[in-house]
Design a protein around this motif. Structure first.
Motif, PDB file in Angstrom:
ATOM      1  N   LEU A   1       0.857  -1.183   0.000  1.00  0.00           N
ATOM      2  CA  LEU A   1       0.000   0.000   0.000  1.00  0.00           C
ATOM      3  C   LEU A   1       0.893   1.231   0.000  1.00  0.00           C
ATOM      4  CD1 LEU A   1      -2.761   1.371   0.159  1.00  0.00           C
ATOM      5  CD2 LEU A   1      -2.604   1.221   2.665  1.00  0.00           C
ATOM      6  N   PRO A   2       1.153   1.811  -1.173  1.00  0.00           N
ATOM      7  CA  PRO A   2       1.962   3.033  -1.204  1.00  0.00           C
ATOM      8  C   PRO A   2       1.158   4.215  -0.656  1.00  0.00           C
ATOM      9  CG  PRO A   2       1.895   1.939  -3.364  1.00  0.00           C
ATOM     10  CD  PRO A   2       0.801   1.362  -2.521  1.00  0.00           C
ATOM     11  N   ILE A   3       1.813   5.025   0.136  1.00  0.00           N
ATOM     12  CA  ILE A   3       1.217   6.269   0.624  1.00  0.00           C
ATOM     13  C   ILE A   3       2.152   7.389   0.193  1.00  0.00           C
ATOM     14  CG2 ILE A   3       0.407   7.558   2.628  1.00  0.00           C
ATOM     15  CD1 ILE A   3       0.064   4.819   4.046  1.00  0.00           C
ATOM     16  N   LEU A   4       1.793   8.046  -0.888  1.00  0.00           N
ATOM     17  CA  LEU A   4       2.602   9.144  -1.417  1.00  0.00           C
ATOM     18  C   LEU A   4       2.358  10.374  -0.555  1.00  0.00           C
ATOM     19  CD1 LEU A   4       4.435  10.461  -3.543  1.00  0.00           C
ATOM     20  CD2 LEU A   4       2.396  10.782  -4.974  1.00  0.00           C
ATOM     21  N   HIS A   5       3.398  10.792   0.144  1.00  0.00           N
ATOM     22  CA  HIS A   5       3.267  11.896   1.097  1.00  0.00           C
ATOM     23  C   HIS A   5       3.681  13.195   0.409  1.00  0.00           C
ATOM     24  CE1 HIS A   5       4.406  13.783   5.234  1.00  0.00           C
ATOM     25  NE2 HIS A   5       3.234  14.185   4.806  1.00  0.00           N
ATOM     26  N   LEU A   6       2.680  13.948  -0.042  1.00  0.00           N
ATOM     27  CA  LEU A   6       2.944  15.228  -0.695  1.00  0.00           C
ATOM     28  C   LEU A   6       2.945  16.331   0.358  1.00  0.00           C
ATOM     29  CD1 LEU A   6       0.664  15.089  -3.876  1.00  0.00           C
ATOM     30  CD2 LEU A   6       3.101  14.636  -3.732  1.00  0.00           C
ATOM     31  N   ASN A   7       4.142  16.658   0.870  1.00  0.00           N
ATOM     32  CA  ASN A   7       4.209  17.820   1.760  1.00  0.00           C
ATOM     33  C   ASN A   7       4.911  19.007   1.097  1.00  0.00           C
ATOM     34  OD1 ASN A   7       6.955  17.242   2.029  1.00  0.00           O
ATOM     35  ND2 ASN A   7       6.696  16.232   4.011  1.00  0.00           N
ATOM     36  N   GLY A   8       5.190  18.862  -0.192  1.00  0.00           N
ATOM     37  CA  GLY A   8       5.468  20.027  -0.998  1.00  0.00           C
ATOM     38  C   GLY A   8       6.895  20.438  -1.242  1.00  0.00           C
ATOM     39  N   TYR A   9       7.810  19.989  -0.359  1.00  0.00           N
ATOM     40  CA  TYR A   9       9.161  20.534  -0.454  1.00  0.00           C
ATOM     41  C   TYR A   9      10.224  19.483  -0.169  1.00  0.00           C
ATOM     42  CZ  TYR A   9       6.811  25.050  -0.322  1.00  0.00           C
ATOM     43  OH  TYR A   9       6.000  26.105  -0.602  1.00  0.00           O
ATOM     44  N   LYS A  10      11.384  19.740  -0.764  1.00  0.00           N
ATOM     45  CA  LYS A  10      12.593  18.981  -0.424  1.00  0.00           C
ATOM     46  C   LYS A  10      13.398  19.827   0.571  1.00  0.00           C
ATOM     47  CE  LYS A  10      13.708  18.867  -4.871  1.00  0.00           C
ATOM     48  NZ  LYS A  10      12.550  19.263  -5.695  1.00  0.00           N
ATOM     49  N   ILE A  11      14.713  19.753   0.525  1.00  0.00           N
ATOM     50  CA  ILE A  11      15.536  20.543   1.438  1.00  0.00           C
ATOM     51  C   ILE A  11      15.348  22.040   1.182  1.00  0.00           C
ATOM     52  CG2 ILE A  11      17.908  21.105   2.107  1.00  0.00           C
ATOM     53  CD1 ILE A  11      18.672  18.232   1.518  1.00  0.00           C
ATOM     54  N   ALA A  12      15.377  22.445  -0.078  1.00  0.00           N
ATOM     55  CA  ALA A  12      15.328  23.867  -0.388  1.00  0.00           C
ATOM     56  C   ALA A  12      14.483  24.178  -1.615  1.00  0.00           C
ATOM     57  CB  ALA A  12      16.751  24.410  -0.597  1.00  0.00           C
ATOM     58  N   ASN A  13      13.784  23.206  -2.148  1.00  0.00           N
ATOM     59  CA  ASN A  13      13.026  23.395  -3.379  1.00  0.00           C
ATOM     60  C   ASN A  13      11.664  22.741  -3.272  1.00  0.00           C
ATOM     61  OD1 ASN A  13      14.636  24.650  -5.743  1.00  0.00           O
ATOM     62  ND2 ASN A  13      16.117  23.281  -4.784  1.00  0.00           N
TER      63      ASN A  13
END
Length: 805
Positions: free
Chosen positions: A201-213
């Protein structure tokens, strides 16, 4: 886009789930910041703050949110489930949740479930003598350390192959989703058999950002994301927002739907015989980066920006006003409502966690050695190539191994705990015989001209080394056995994956509660000396150099010179535990040197004098060889020397176990100085023909007495589309160069050897002219055979010679 909006949670359960989530968030912040005062029994002071603040907050609250909801689903449906944390630094979340469920304290009793244990839990995180900030091996329930991104989904699928009751909840970070391995891993669903495998069961966690992008998947249009995921064969369900009550309700309802879908897919396949490839469910969770953390600091937005990725309040000592912000942040979770006076999670909240082995931190699948069963392995001696005399017969080493692996596969079909992995190269690497008893597992469309495809195969092939490696690692980490066959040059693609796994083995070997798992076994065929038709791109033996960098307690490298030695080595590798075994073997017809009895003795010793190829007495020169083609060229050179310089005393030493060259103080297989000198002498020239880059031999032997006299020939980055023998000529590893090396290293041959050296130079000129005109090697090369003077077994070595371990 499919969002489910119905009520699933009672108000009481919703309140408890939210409290449990707050507890996990509180523990996560405490791990990053607190040196003391774990329950805020008094106002926070600078003395309560760690002197160095290390860790990652941004992904943590979302993972805590997921974990508490998975706990509810496990209890409701009695799921056998483990958790794979894909985002790079999810350590605070998995540590916090395994602590709350009780597993952490059971494994580490000093981290008790009280105020004293909390203080130790906080102090150890990213602290000298403590634990890393990843989901590291020290954390119960982890099979995947998220330090290097891209492999979570591959590991998850590897874990569920042949595990019909297992569900792996795999959290995929949206930064991780930008890596090549992860982007390819979405297609693993085409290899999953719902009748006999478990579910991911993949849960794609879209929290919007990487380290700086910003992250790509969080910024594309929702319809485009939906089309991408559906195009990869998934049914995505969406949970979006930031208001806790609404998010809890949406997540609970959506998770119930996903579990229902999984159960329906498996019911259709297992009870109704439906073989149509299903579309598996997945969840897309869109939540703020650094959710519930500081929203603004010093006039700059933190929550829901890249600035929350690591430590949002990074320096309270230099900015005392941040101390108040940190205390407000911690108190926003209302710890007095979560923990009793002793510091233990309140009973009504603790009851939300599953019990016993159903806890994700305690699930035996995440400690695969607990489930590991021995392979049923036939007697490899029954597969021996008959060798009446050295070099008298030819065989394709990898083909002979394939017959043995065929029967390993057959004997373990009922146990379903052995698979062969490779990037579309199992046939090319001459393991053809395996397909007499199994097929490639494949759940996509098939056509009339396809071969060896079935929903229930034991061979896993996808043209991605990353997926094959990741699948195999997940398979091993959950208690099964396997091997990875690959072209030697392209195994480099997974250099860093091997690196991570070797580190995992090193650390887990030091954890008494972790049980040893089956070894990670590589078969590297189509090697550098047999890639003359594919060109320079396919010619690189450097994986060995990379492997040898790892801890001696973990790595083993074998270069068997013929089929019987290859069979002996593989029997050992398949039975071994907790190593990385790298075996390099040829796949084309080549001379066979040793009887099975000789091969077993030789491989057990790992190195030895080949008496039948040597002359009696103290040698004038030692001709050493490691690898099948270097062995062939060495013996051809010896035959020339014995014919033209009959008075020359030659000793032939063959190396199977590369680690034998190291001193015993540096590797468990290493030779003592006394034994090394008994083989290679203290003062005689050693002409060493080696499979890979020459400097590796110097690196392994630089402390030896006679190192100054060791002259290594190996691959020196010369290659092209050419003949087999010309590959050795281009790299000065051929028999003619080896003969000239001997002459150059022995002053007493200055006169007698001059004519022979001139003859060798002429041979090289003739060779070049012939292949350029005829497109194949000289007849004397193609038809060369060893003419033995004797067939005596190898001499026993002086000194202690332990068996392979």
């Amino acid at each position: 886009m499919q969002q489910i909006k119905t009520r699933t949670l009672t108000p009481q359960l919703l309140s408890k789930i939210d409290a449990y989530w707050r507890a996990a968030n509180y523990l996560s912040v405490g791990q990053i910041y607190l040196f003391d005062n774990p329950l805020l029994k008094r106002p926070l002071t600078l003395a309560d703050i760690k002197p160095m603040l290390l860790g990652h907050w941004g992904t943590t609250p979302g993972q805590n949110f997921i974990y508490v909801h998975l706990n509810r689903a496990i209890k409701k449906y009695d799921l056998d489930m483990i958790y794979v944390s894909g985002p790079g630094h999810g350590g605070p979340a998995v540590v916090a949740n395994t602590y709350l469920e009780g597993t952490y304290s059971e494994i580490y009793p000093n981290i008790s479930q009280d105020a004293d244990g909390l203080q130790k839990l906080f102090l150890q995180f990213s602290f000298p003598g403590g634990i890393p900030s990843h989901a590291s091996p020290e954390c119960p329930g982890s099979i995947h350390e998220g330090g290097e991104l891209g492999y979570s989904l591959s590991h998850a699928f590897g874990a569920v192959f042949d595990n019909p009751n297992l569900v792996v909840a795999c959290v995929v970070g949206d930064g991780e989703a930008e890596t090549g391995p992860l982007a390819t891993a979405w297609h693993s669903n085409k290899f999953l058999n719902p009748a006999t495998d478990g579910a991911v069961l993949p849960i794609l966690h879209l929290n919007g950002y990487k380290i700086a992008n910003p992250t790509i998947l969080a910024r594309i249009e929702p319809e485009e994301l939906d089309q991408l995921l559906r195009g990869n064969g998934w049914i995505p369900y969406y949970v979006e927002g930031h208001e806790a009550e609404l998010m809890h309700e949406a997540m609970a309802t959506t998770l119930d739907q996903a579990i229902a879908d999984i159960k329906q897919i498996q019911h259709e396949a297992r009870d109704n015989g439906n073989t149509k490839r299903p579309r598996w469910p997945m969840i897309v969770l869109r939540s703020p980066k650094g959710w519930t953390g500081p929203k603004w600091v010093d006039g700059v937005q933190i929550e829901d920006t890249f600035r929350s990725h690591q430590v949002p309040l990074s320096d309270p000592r230099s900015h005392p006003e941040h101390l108040k912000l940190l205390e407000d942040w911690l108190r926003s979770y209302r710890p007095e409502e979560l923990f009793d006076e002793s510091g233990r999670l309140k009973l009504e909240l603790a009851e939300l966690a599953p019990e016993g082995d159903r806890r994700m931190g305690a699930n035996p699948q995440a400690n695969g050695g607990m489930l590991l069963r021995d392979l049923i392995v036939p007697d490899f001696r029954d597969y021996a190539v008959n060798v009446p005399a050295p070099g008298s017969v030819q065989a394709a080493d990898a083909h002979e191994l394939g017959v043995f692996l065929r029967d390993v596969t057959k004997l373990n079909q009922e146990q379903r705990n052995f698979r062969i992995f490779g990037p579309d190269e199992t046939l090319s690497n001459r393991l053809n015989a395996v397909f007499e008893v199994t097929d490639r597992q494949w759940d996509a469309e098939t056509q009339a001209n396809d071969e060896f495809l079935a929903a229930d195969g034991r061979v896993m092939e996808m043209l991605s080394e990353h997926q094959c490696e990741g699948w195999l690692e997940g398979y091993l980490l959950t208690g099964r056995h396997g091997l990875f066959n690959c072209y030697e040059a392209f195994i480099h693609i997974i250099d860093s994956m091997f690196n991570q796994h070797a580190k995992w083995l090193k650390v887990t070997a030091e954890l008494p509660w972790r049980r040893p798992i089956a070894s990670l076994n590589y078969l590297l065929a189509s090697h550098v000396w047999q890639q003359m038709h594919n060109g320079f791109t396919h010619q690189d033996p450097g994986f060995i150099d990379h492997v040898v960098n790892k801890k001696a307690s973990v790595v083993r490298v074998y270069l068997p010179p013929d089929a019987n030695c290859l069979l002996s080595v593989w029997d050992h590798c398949l039975r071994s535990r907790h190593y990385v075994n790298v075996v390099i073997a040829g796949k084309y017809q080549a001379p066979q040197w040793l009887t099975m009895e000789q091969a077993v003795k030789h491989c057990t010793a790992g190195i030895g004098i080949w008496d039948w190829a040597s002359t009696d007495g103290e040698p004038d020169v030692v001709m050493a060889c490691c690898g099948d083609v270097p062995t062939l060229e060495t013996l051809a050179a010896v035959s020339i020397l014995r014919e033209h310089l009959p008075d020359l005393k030659i000793r032939v030493v063959n190396v199977v176990d590369l680690m034998r060259l190291q001193p015993e103080r540096e590797h468990p297989h290493g030779l003592s100085d006394e034994d090394f000198d008994a083989l290679f002498t203290q003062d005689k020239p050693v002409i060493f023909a080696f499979h890979a880059y020459p400097w590796l031999i110097h690196r392994l032997t630089y402390r030896r007495t006679n190192h100054g006299n060791i002259h290594v020939r190996g691959y020196k980055e010369e290659g092209t589309i050419t003949t087999p023998f010309d590959m050795t000529v281009l790299n000065d590893l051929d028999r003619f160069h080896l003969v000239m090396d001997v002459i150059d290293r022995l002053p007493q041959l200055a006169f007698k050897g001059a004519e022979l050296k001139q003859m060798m130079e002429a041979k090289l000129i003739h060779h070049r002219q012939y292949i350029n005109q005829n497109g194949q090697d000289l007849p004397e090369i193609r038809n060369w055979k060893w003419s033995p003077d004797s067939t005596l077994p190898a001499k026993p070595l002086r000194g202690k010679m332990p068996v392979l371990t």
